[in-house]
Every structure is written in structure tokens, then in C-alpha cells.
Design a protein around this motif. Sequence first.
Motif, PDB file in Angstrom:
ATOM      1  N   TYR A 153     -60.849 -16.764  10.099  1.00  0.00           N
ATOM      2  CA  TYR A 153     -59.769 -16.483   9.167  1.00  0.00           C
ATOM      3  C   TYR A 153     -59.540 -14.982   9.016  1.00  0.00           C
ATOM      4  CZ  TYR A 153     -60.698 -21.242   7.403  1.00  0.00           C
ATOM      5  OH  TYR A 153     -60.881 -22.589   7.269  1.00  0.00           O
ATOM      6  N   ALA A 154     -58.279 -14.610   8.862  1.00  0.00           N
ATOM      7  CA  ALA A 154     -58.001 -13.266   8.373  1.00  0.00           C
ATOM      8  C   ALA A 154     -58.382 -13.229   6.887  1.00  0.00           C
ATOM      9  CB  ALA A 154     -56.532 -12.918   8.540  1.00  0.00           C
ATOM     10  N   MET A 155     -58.887 -12.077   6.454  1.00  0.00           N
ATOM     11  CA  MET A 155     -59.367 -11.922   5.088  1.00  0.00           C
ATOM     12  C   MET A 155     -58.712 -10.708   4.443  1.00  0.00           C
ATOM     13  SD  MET A 155     -61.561 -14.367   4.678  1.00  0.00           S
ATOM     14  CE  MET A 155     -62.368 -13.836   3.155  1.00  0.00           C
ATOM     15  N   ALA A 156     -58.642 -10.732   3.126  1.00  0.00           N
ATOM     16  CA  ALA A 156     -58.030  -9.602   2.440  1.00  0.00           C
ATOM     17  C   ALA A 156     -58.602  -9.450   1.041  1.00  0.00           C
ATOM     18  CB  ALA A 156     -56.519  -9.788   2.352  1.00  0.00           C
ATOM     19  N   TRP A 157     -58.387  -8.276   0.487  1.00  0.00           N
ATOM     20  CA  TRP A 157     -58.666  -7.981  -0.909  1.00  0.00           C
ATOM     21  C   TRP A 157     -57.329  -7.674  -1.595  1.00  0.00           C
ATOM     22  CZ3 TRP A 157     -63.331  -8.470  -3.287  1.00  0.00           C
ATOM     23  CH2 TRP A 157     -64.458  -8.538  -2.476  1.00  0.00           C
ATOM     24  N   PHE A 158     -57.181  -8.259  -2.777  1.00  0.00           N
ATOM     25  CA  PHE A 158     -56.058  -7.969  -3.651  1.00  0.00           C
ATOM     26  C   PHE A 158     -56.619  -7.493  -4.985  1.00  0.00           C
ATOM     27  CE2 PHE A 158     -52.186  -9.844  -1.690  1.00  0.00           C
ATOM     28  CZ  PHE A 158     -52.760 -10.424  -0.570  1.00  0.00           C
ATOM     29  N   ARG A 159     -55.753  -6.902  -5.799  1.00  0.00           N
ATOM     30  CA  ARG A 159     -56.171  -6.528  -7.146  1.00  0.00           C
ATOM     31  C   ARG A 159     -55.042  -6.772  -8.136  1.00  0.00           C
ATOM     32  NH1 ARG A 159     -56.844   0.061  -6.329  1.00  0.00           N
ATOM     33  NH2 ARG A 159     -54.617   0.579  -6.183  1.00  0.00           N
ATOM     34  N   GLN A 160     -55.454  -6.951  -9.387  1.00  0.00           N
ATOM     35  CA  GLN A 160     -54.475  -7.279 -10.418  1.00  0.00           C
ATOM     36  C   GLN A 160     -54.868  -6.639 -11.739  1.00  0.00           C
ATOM     37  OE1 GLN A 160     -54.128 -11.510 -11.294  1.00  0.00           O
ATOM     38  NE2 GLN A 160     -51.936 -11.274 -11.744  1.00  0.00           N
ATOM     39  N   THR A 161     -53.876  -6.060 -12.412  1.00  0.00           N
ATOM     40  CA  THR A 161     -54.063  -5.542 -13.763  1.00  0.00           C
ATOM     41  C   THR A 161     -53.258  -6.402 -14.726  1.00  0.00           C
ATOM     42  OG1 THR A 161     -52.271  -3.954 -13.361  1.00  0.00           O
ATOM     43  CG2 THR A 161     -54.530  -3.190 -13.006  1.00  0.00           C
ATOM     44  N   PRO A 162     -53.612  -6.396 -16.012  1.00  0.00           N
ATOM     45  CA  PRO A 162     -52.935  -7.268 -16.984  1.00  0.00           C
ATOM     46  C   PRO A 162     -51.421  -7.083 -16.988  1.00  0.00           C
ATOM     47  CG  PRO A 162     -54.913  -6.345 -17.945  1.00  0.00           C
ATOM     48  CD  PRO A 162     -54.728  -5.663 -16.626  1.00  0.00           C
TER      49      PRO A 162
END
Length: 126
Positions: free
Chosen positions: A32-41
Motif C-alpha cells: 500500500y501507499a502510505m501517508a501522514w495527514f494532520r488536523q487542527t480543530p
Amino acid sequence: QVQLVESGGGLVRAGGSLRLSCAASRRTFSSYAMAWFRQTPGKERDFVAGINWSHSNTNYADSVKGRFTISRDNAKNTVYLQMNSLKPEDTAIYYCAADRGSSWYAGTREYEYDYWGQGTQVTVSS
């Protein structure tokens, strides 16, 4: 079904470093291709970095280029995000994601990913 478990988040001062890890529950992770995401409120989840199955292709958001490095160890079913020179604006919940439909390229859009971890909090103080 693939379960993803992130670890390594925490509180760090600006200029410091952290390494996030994401452990996958299945060996098929290696394709699988993999990734990191991020989220703020109150905001959408944003792409941070991605890596294809063979490590031959990585891509990064402009905001983290030169500071963050994504890598993977398929023998350990784990993907990493090394974060250096951290800034207060890097504060977010970081999510690991897997795209079962792609091996050669890690997309940058949330909808391209099939499996998600629960997230790990990264807080950078000024």
C-alpha cells in the motif's frame, strides 16, 4: 481490514524533533501507499507526506519540505515520520493512512485513503 496505530506524539519546544510511528496489522501493508495527514480543530485534514510501497517515491506538503521525512520498514509493517525544526504551526493531531488501491504513488487527498489510524497529538510550544 487493516488497523493502523500511531505513536510518538507529544509536547516539544519549537526547534525540537519528534518521530511518529504507524504500525499496521497486516503484511499486505507492504503493497500500500502510505501517508501522514494532520488536523487542527475546526479545519480539514491536510496532507503532510506520502510514500509509495518501495520507498522510491515520496511527496511532501510545501509547509514541511526540508523539515519532515517519511520512511517505511515493510518488514516491520511500520511507517515513520521524522519531524525536525518543529514550529508552533505544526501543532495538530497527526493521522496515518493507507491506500489499498495504490502502490506506486501516495495521493494527497483524504478520500484516496481507505484505512486510518486514531491519531496522535503533536504540540509544539513557542
